[in-house]
Design a protein around this motif. Structure first.
Motif, mmCIF file in Angstrom:
data_model
loop_
_atom_site.group_PDB
_atom_site.id
_atom_site.type_symbol
_atom_site.label_atom_id
_atom_site.label_comp_id
_atom_site.label_asym_id
_atom_site.label_seq_id
_atom_site.Cartn_x
_atom_site.Cartn_y
_atom_site.Cartn_z
ATOM 1 N N LEU A 94 0.950 -1.091 0.024
ATOM 2 C CA LEU A 94 -0.004 -0.089 -0.020
ATOM 3 C C LEU A 94 0.937 1.151 -0.033
ATOM 4 O O LEU A 94 0.295 2.258 -0.886
ATOM 5 N N LEU A 132 2.307 1.574 -3.510
ATOM 6 C CA LEU A 132 1.348 2.037 -4.538
ATOM 7 C C LEU A 132 0.945 3.699 -4.122
ATOM 8 O O LEU A 132 0.858 4.548 -5.148
ATOM 9 N N GLY A 133 1.170 3.998 -2.808
ATOM 10 C CA GLY A 133 0.485 5.313 -2.525
ATOM 11 C C GLY A 133 1.743 6.121 -3.191
ATOM 12 O O GLY A 133 1.438 7.398 -3.579
ATOM 13 N N VAL A 161 3.492 5.863 -5.643
ATOM 14 C CA VAL A 161 3.465 5.774 -7.207
ATOM 15 C C VAL A 161 2.347 6.694 -7.237
ATOM 16 O O VAL A 161 2.611 7.561 -8.321
ATOM 17 N N TYR A 162 1.444 6.863 -6.563
ATOM 18 C CA TYR A 162 0.412 7.796 -7.267
ATOM 19 C C TYR A 162 0.866 9.173 -6.904
ATOM 20 O O TYR A 162 0.648 9.945 -7.886
ATOM 21 N N LEU A 200 2.977 2.751 7.256
ATOM 22 C CA LEU A 200 2.499 3.168 6.054
ATOM 23 C C LEU A 200 3.269 4.585 5.684
ATOM 24 O O LEU A 200 3.687 4.626 4.457
ATOM 25 N N ILE A 219 5.911 5.130 2.586
ATOM 26 C CA ILE A 219 5.327 6.152 1.456
ATOM 27 C C ILE A 219 6.421 7.362 1.329
ATOM 28 O O ILE A 219 6.879 7.421 -0.012
#
Lengths: 328, 370, 296
Positions: free
Chosen positions: C98, C101-102, C104-105, C162, C166
């Motif tokens: 997660l 992915l965050g 990446v966003y 998280l 990130i």
């Protein structure tokens, strides 16, 4: 912060361009997944605020907002004034900052300006070792080894200072076990030093070398260069990293819980036992229920709010410094 | 570039997953093997539990820290009787144990006092059965170098804990201890921070013995003077005493003995200074008046050699259990606690139950239904 | 030393005495700061190793947790070790994908959009949220409904990890040159494919390193686990339900025990925990060193 603008196939899709085609489903799904992961951060933060506030409503309705400022903490008679814990949190965090900031900034300067790059890496490893020691181990060492050792020092200092106006105000008082505001603040200082050091280092590294070399060219000594070229540029960034360290010190739970003395008290004597918000939550949560538990959760909400605010301000300082350095 | 990188990514990822899986496999196989720590005292030969079938499941209990040492030893000993039952006991203080029972998060609670009136509403509509399991002394443990046989009478104790006597060389303490040189160290009182049956019984003793002097009442939490240092459970108070020179606090006997603390002899109703021990505790509990629901108070008993600060602890269970399996497991465990388990007690620093109380308790076991 | 001051203007030789002294004092103070850091570090490590090493043995690593009253050579900390490894692994499995992915966003998809900048900023702010608040949060939202479990503890640790993942992943992704991306787009790859097959592999070393550091941090956290796993003494093989225990919780509990045996076991557990965190930290460094291609 943002990546350079790139040719995004998504922009082309849907246009009348002859080579345009719809983005395949897998590509779009991946994009949504990434977005969802990013939004998760915001969702979690909002959920934390909402759900913990909900759990603490019975405390607020029982005490009203004055509960935060009341000094009467007596669970047996249903009094839950949180002031002693807010005081303890503030005092230990302040002690930690006062002790840690000079050391951390000096270390950051050492690593960026004094030490040749080859030697910087091992020194950084050593400083990071401080960060590897888990909070609970600091607490274990603190209460079983450090506190008894430091208790003798407290007694000597306190008896030596009796009568001297300002100093005995701060450092007087009897302490029979070594657990005190100052002990907790000292251990917190050990714990936040790595963070403040590494953040300050990052900030100081953004100072343009043109300014530094210019100072040297004018005949400045290294210290004068630091004062004249490095410091003005990195001021707000260092302030930001200090604030981040402050936020971390306020939220640090376990080490404080074990060595602060577990005695709610509002006193000027740094060497006497006290209590802080995270410490009381950790120590008393298991045996609390009803309004007592709501009071503890309420203090958690307070802690959350304070650290969010401190962090927002801190990041603001750091970003401002970074932007200025880039533009300089 | 990609051909070299991907295998390494997969290796690392695969290693993490494999580690997690193997740990899960490891732990599930190790939890079924019996625990390796022995309880120190020899396990009693089990002759009584012949007719109970092999049961399996988990029993969770929490509460009194006074009972904790016994519970932990009994849990180990019980494994040889019913190896399929895992019993967990969490020492969180009598008050929290009772509220856990009210909330339904545990099967049984350990409590040093009957459910007080202000908590009665949490148990409305349900019958709670009291099973007394241990008797034991509460010591006045202290940390004062050079003083080994401290004697205290109830008036002095009351004044110390009310903050009226603040130094060790106070004349009142010296009067109880002729010929002993007491230092001028400040007294630090160590008390409980959590809701505690030990506190309840200690304050009950003071209220019964010297009602004109003791003003703080009797309850599981007391508003101590602000100079008192508070710790959680009996072990927390013992830790404070151990690490603080000049400290004195109330700690149950088994914890005090295991922590290596010195404790005082207390003057009883007959006027004799008696040291805490299983024998003097039994002397205090002998002939105590037991109510039909098996509640009683063992403090300030009469008898020349009785130790006046003696108390008791019960296991509380609901009479009606949610299912037959829970009822059967509780019956088996209580049979052990009241039967073979009692033989563990004197080694651990408790006094066994007087036989009449033990018989009444055993008779009550069949009232647990599910 | 400066020549006689009859020469006006800039002195091209050594700076005047007072300035040089100030410079020397400053340098000395900086080194003193380093020594000030070494002292507590050395003190703690020395104590933990000298008190913990005698306890560590095969029995300690595999034995079950005895009653606190037992002397030092009884039993061990196996349930806590297993608990820590299981709960941390579960948290890592949730937080690392997660987090990546965050990042990446924010880096690939967000561009200059306000939402992406807000998310990035709030992720940084979230790194400063006290761990005890995470524990209270999961207690409120999960434990009150589903009871104590290792899973709840893992959720709390994942919330903690998280933002760290990130942030570090974002820094690594940012370092990947755009020329790589543009070349892939020119070949007709979709954005997802570019990210998955070009950008992520290029940044993977740094991402792994950041993830391992987050795991190291999470393995030592106590506060999030205090309210979520109920700290029992037996091994719970089912990490998804039922109370369990972990090393930090056991150390916390043993720290306030008056019994010598319990304290000794606490030291052994502390040494084990430091060793675990240290191993992760070394793995992170190795990953950075071996795979780094694009350095600052």
């Amino acid at each position: 912060m943002s990546a350079a603008v790139q040719a995004d196939p998504a922009d082309v899709a849907g246009s009348a361009h002859p080579l345009a085609q719809r983005r395949p489903l897998g590509d779009r799904v991946f994009g949504w997944l990434a977005l969802a992961a990013g939004l998760l951060v915001l969702v979690i933060l909002v959920l934390i605020a909402v759900t913990t506030s909900q759990q603490s409503t019975s405390w607020f309705s029982h005490e009203g907002l004055s509960g935060i400022f009341s000094t009467d903490w007596d669970p047996a008679t249903d009094h839950f004034g949180a002031m002693a814990f807010v005081f303890g949190t503030a005092v230990t965090a302040l002690v930690a900052i006062i002790l840690a900031v000079p050391v951390s900034v000096a270390l950051a300067l050492l690593l960026t300006e004094v030490v040749p790059p080859r030697w910087a890496r091992p020194i950084v490893y050593v400083v990071d070792l401080l960060a590897v020691v888990p909070s609970v181990v600091w607490g274990l060492w603190g209460i079983l080894v450090f506190a008894p050792w430091v208790q003798h020092i407290y007694s000597s200092i306190a008896s030596g200072l009796t009568g001297i106006p300002v100093l005995s105000f701060l450092f007087g008082g009897t302490n029979t076990s070594g657990a005190a505001f100052f002990t907790a603040g000292l251990i917190l200082a050990f714990m936040i030093t790595p963070i403040v050091t590494s953040l300050s280092r990052e900030v100081i590294a953004t100072v343009p070398s043109i300014d530094k070399e210019g100072a040297y060219a004018l005949g400045a000594t290294r210290w004068e260069m630091i004062r004249g070229a490095v410091w003005p540029h990195s001021q707000s960034g260092v302030v930001g990293s200090v604030l981040l360290g402050l936020g971390r010190a306020m939220g640090e739970t376990i080490a404080a819980a074990l060595v602060i003395g577990s005695s709610p008290a509002i006193t000027s004597h740094l060497f006497s036992p006290g209590y802080s918000m995270p410490a009381v939550i950790a120590n008393q949560f298991g045996e609390s229920s009803g309004t007592f538990r709501a009071a503890l959760v309420g203090m958690g909400v307070l802690l959350f709010a304070i650290t969010i605010i401190v962090n927002l301000v801190a990041r603001g300082f750091v970003e401002r410094s970074a932007r200025r350095a880039k533009g300089a | 570039m990609q051909l070299r990188r991907r295998p390494q990514v997969m290796t690392v990822g695969g290693a993490i997953v494999a580690m997690a899986l193997s740990l899960a496999a490891c732990s599930s196989s190790s939890s079924s093997s019996p625990g390796t720590g022995s309880s120190g005292s020899s396990a009693p030969s089990s002759g009584s539990s012949s007719s109970s079938a092999a049961l399996s499941g988990t029993l969770n209990g929490s509460g009194s820290s006074f009972q904790n040492t016994y519970q932990l030893a009994a849990i180990q000993g019980f494994k040889s009787v019913q190896s399929g039952i895992t019993v967990n006991y969490n020492s969180v203080g009598s008050g929290t144990g009772r509220s856990n029972l009210a909330a339904g998060t545990v099967n049984f609670a350990g409590s040093d006092s009957p459910i007080p009136a202000k908590e009665a509403s949490e148990f409305a509509g349900k019958t709670v059965l009291y099973f007394p399991v241990v008797i034991g002394p509460i010591t006045l443990s202290y940390n004062l170098s050079g003083v080994s046989n401290l004697k205290l009478d109830p008036t002095v104790i009351a004044k110390i804990f009310q903050g009226e006597i603040t130094k060790w060389n106070d004349p009142a303490i010296a009067a109880d201890n002729p010929g002993v040189s007491l230092p001028g160290t400040a007294i630090t009182t160590a008390v409980r921070s959590d809701s505690s049956g030990t506190t309840q019984n200690f304050s009950l003793f003071l209220q019964t013995a010297v009602p004109s002097v003791w003003k703080l009442g009797s309850s599981s939490t007391i508003k101590w003077p602000s100079s008192a240092r508070a710790g959680a459970q009996n072990t927390g108070v013992a830790s404070i005493i151990k690490s603080t020179s000049g400290a004195i606090g109330y700690v149950d006997y088994s914890t005090a003995k295991a922590s290596g603390l010195s404790y005082a002899s207390v003057k009883n109703s007959a006027g004799n200074f008696v040291a805490p021990s299983p024998t003097s505790a039994s002397a205090s509990a002998a002939g105590v008046n037991v109510k039909p629901d098996l509640t009683f108070a063992a403090a300030w008993g009469s008898g020349a050699q009785a130790y006046p600060i003696t108390y008791q602890s019960w296991v509380l269970v609901y009479a009606t259990q949610p299912n037959a399996s829970d009822a059967a497991m509780l019956q088996a465990y209580l049979t052990y606690l009241l039967g073979d388990g009692q033989q563990l007690l004197s080694n651990l620093g408790y006094a066994p139950l007087p036989s009449n109380i033990d018989t009444m308790a055993k008779a009550q076991i069949s009232k647990i239904t599910g | 030393m400066a020549i006689a001051a009859e020469q006006p203007g800039v002195d091209l030789r050594e700076p005047a005495g007072w300035r040089r002294t100030k410079n020397k004092i400053a340098t000395v103070l900086m080194w003193v700061a380093f020594a000030a850091v070494l002292v507590p570090l050395g003190f703690v490590l020395y104590t933990v190793i000298s008190k913990g090493a005698p306890i560590i043995s095969g029995q300690f690593l595999t034995g079950s947790i005895p009653p606190n009253i037992m002397p030092a050579n009884f039993g061990g900390m196996a349930p806590a070790i297993i608990g820590t490894l299981e709960i941390t692994a579960l948290a890592a499995v949730m937080a690392i994908p997660l987090g990546v992915l965050g990042a990446v966003y924010i880096n690939e998809y967000g561009g200059n959009r306000v939402l992406a900048r807000v998310i990035g900023f709030m992720a940084d702010v979230m790194t400063g949220v006290p761990s005890i608040v995470m524990g209270l949060f999961i207690f409120t939202i999960w434990v009150l409904h589903f009871g104590y479990s290792g899973l709840a503890g893992a959720f709390a640790l994942a919330c903690l990890m998280l933002p760290l993942v990130i942030r570090s992943s974002y820094e690594m992704l940012r370092l990947v040159p755009d020329s790589l991306r543009e070349a892939s787009y020119a070949l007709g790859a979709t954005k997802a494919r570019v990210t998955l097959t070009v950008v992520l592999p290029a940044a993977i070393a740094g991402i792994i390193s950041g993830a391992l550091l987050a795991v190291a941090r999470a393995s030592g956290e106590t506060a999030p686990l205090l309210f979520t796993i109920f700290t029992v003494e037996a091994t719970n093989s089912n990490v998804f339900s039922g109370a369990t225990t972990a090393l930090p919780n056991q150390i916390f509990a043993n720290a306030s025990q008056p019994y010598v045996g319990a304290q000794a076991r606490g030291w052994g557990a502390a040494l084990t925990l430091i060793a675990i965190a240290f191993i992760f930290m070394i793995a992170a460094r190795v990953s950075t060193a071996r795979f780094t291609r694009y350095s600052r």
